[in-house]
Scaffold this motif. Structure first.
Motif, mmCIF file in Angstrom:
data_model
loop_
_atom_site.group_PDB
_atom_site.id
_atom_site.type_symbol
_atom_site.label_atom_id
_atom_site.label_comp_id
_atom_site.label_asym_id
_atom_site.label_seq_id
_atom_site.Cartn_x
_atom_site.Cartn_y
_atom_site.Cartn_z
ATOM 1 N N GLY A 79 13.888 -20.874 55.502
ATOM 2 C CA GLY A 79 14.741 -19.862 54.888
ATOM 3 C C GLY A 79 15.416 -20.431 53.644
ATOM 4 N N THR A 80 16.397 -19.698 53.144
ATOM 5 C CA THR A 80 17.128 -20.170 51.969
ATOM 6 C C THR A 80 18.250 -21.130 52.370
ATOM 7 N N ASN A 81 18.458 -21.296 53.653
ATOM 8 C CA ASN A 81 19.337 -22.299 54.275
ATOM 9 C C ASN A 81 20.535 -22.767 53.440
ATOM 10 N N PRO A 82 21.568 -21.920 53.355
ATOM 11 C CA PRO A 82 22.706 -22.247 52.486
ATOM 12 C C PRO A 82 23.746 -23.171 53.139
ATOM 13 N N LEU A 83 24.590 -23.733 52.284
ATOM 14 C CA LEU A 83 25.737 -24.515 52.745
ATOM 15 C C LEU A 83 26.935 -24.169 51.870
ATOM 16 N N ALA A 84 28.113 -24.356 52.429
ATOM 17 C CA ALA A 84 29.331 -24.223 51.615
ATOM 18 C C ALA A 84 30.298 -25.331 51.976
#
Ligand SMILES: NC(=O)c1ccc[n+]([C@@H]2O[C@H](COP(=O)([O-])OP(=O)(O)OC[C@H]3O[C@@H](n4cnc5c(N)ncnc54)[C@H](O)[C@@H]3O)[C@@H](O)[C@H]2O)c1
Ligand SMILES: O=C(O)C[C@H](O)C(=O)O
Length: 351
Positions: free
Chosen positions: A157-162
């Motif tokens: 997936g686009t597997n985001p982090l913040a």
């Protein structure tokens, strides 16, 4: 394009979620996150997600009145099962729990499984800052759209982090990003606004760049195109590092809670998230970290040129849109009208 007040947008989202069967506090929580996201200029992940949530609900993957379950609750770590409920309320609960653990132990983390899409991650990382912590959030995503370095088919997936940290005398520094070159829904957001995609974002199965956002979005959802890795295809410009970050996000978000592999499972998505908070006063005075971050920001701005730090574009948008309203393109407006009608909820935008 219509300018919509945040209050009306909030009311609209609550009306739809309530008509779908969400309890009031969950509908309010989800609307809070979605409207904040639109105010922040993240046009991809606020009200624009309603049509996708309708699809999830219609296919039985989103259970509006689900009650989460605590599967594990240790001093510094907990695991929650969202039981296919809305992503936003469980994400708020998880980050607040992580921050409370951090205040006791210096660091706290919560992993979630069985969840759903929860919008833009920066919102939850900023919640930790409100509690005197540094916040870190990751999530797995539902649709496989990114290839592994060396591969050509979509496997991740686009597997985001913040990440959010307090800055003395300023808004928090917030890094909020996919670990692919762009988020899937930002491709759609470009399409809804008739903006061509930059080359280097999405390629078709022949390796050719796609520029029409709506066409690219549909192909991506069917597995017939890929979003490039952060750093691009191959290793020359660092694509392998985006690939590595994506794997890290997948493992943190899914393995720790017993959530699924990338892509949805047959009968449920079993989507996982991860939330971590670190008390900024655990090892130094409460002023040290915010002062350090403020000085770091001053240092990175000290050379020639105009430097924005992560989180600043969203703050600028918030200030502008709180005063002027949130621009909603006509195609999205019609989409929301359709969702409201099918839900039996009033259509309030522009009324
Ligand atoms: N829930 C999900 O499954 C999911 C999946 C992917 C992405 N997302 C969300 O999609 C949104 C967009 O993701 P994206 O990867 O397309 O983001 P993006 O490429 O727009 O990058 C956004 C980040 O870059 C920073 N930034 C922007 N311009 C800058 C500049 N000139 N200098 C310094 N920093 C700058 C922003 O402050 C922000 O931290 C995010 O909010 C993310 O959380 C959600
Ligand atoms: O979770 C998803 O399916 C997509 C995500 O919101 C994204 O925009 O990349």
């Amino acid at each position: 394009m219509m300018l919509v007040s945040p209050e009306v947008l909030h009311e609209q989202i609550v009306a739809i979620l309530a008509a779908w069967g969400a309890p009031a506090h969950k509908a309010e929580a989800a609307a809070d996150v979605m409207v904040d996201t639109d105010l922040s200029g993240i046009d991809s992940h606020g009200v624009a997600m309603l049509q996708f949530y309708e699809e999830l609900r219609d296919s039985g993957r989103l259970v509006l009145d689900a009650e989460p379950e605590v599967l594990e609750d240790r001093h510094g770590f907990a695991v929650l099962d969202a039981r296919e409920g809305l992503g936003h309320p469980i994400a708020i609960e998880a980050m607040k729990t992580a921050a409370a653990k951090a205040k006791r132990s210096g660091i706290g983390a919560v992993a979630v499984r069985g969840s759903n899409h929860f919008g833009a991650l920066g919102y939850y990382a900023r919640l930790a800052v409100e509690e005197g912590c540094i916040g870190f959030v990751t999530t797995a995503t539902r649709t496989k759209v990114a290839s592994a370095t060396g591969g050509v088919s979509p496997v991740l997936g686009t597997n985001p982090l913040a990440f959010a940290a307090p800055a003395a005398g300023a808004e928090p520094l917030v890094v909020d990003m996919s670990t692919s070159v762009v988020a899937l829904n930002k491709v759609r957001a470009y399409g809804l606004r008739g903006k061509p995609l930059p080359s280097g974002w999405v390629i078709d199965s022949a390796g050719e760049p796609l520029t029409d956002g709506l066409e690219a979005y549909e192909l991506l959802r069917r597995g017939e195109a890929t979003i490039c890795a952060l750093g691009g295809a191959g290793t020359e410009n660092g694509g392998h590092k985006g690939f590595g970050l994506s794997l890290m996000v997948q493992i943190l978000s899914s393995a720790l809670a017993g959530a699924g592999q990338p892509g949805h499972e047959d009968d449920r998505d079993n989507l996982g998230h991860f939330f971590m908070a670190i008390d900024v006063s655990a090892g130094v005075s409460a002023e040290t970290v915010p002062s350090y971050v403020a000085e770091l920001i001053a240092n990175v701005r000290s050379g020639p040129g105009e430097v924005l730090v992560p989180g600043e574009p969203e703050e600028a948008s918030r200030r502008m849109r709180e005063a002027e309203g949130i621009p909603v393109p006509d195609a999205l407006l019609e989409g929301v009208r359709g969702v409201a009608e099918r839900a039996g909820a009033p259509f309030l935008i522009g009324a």
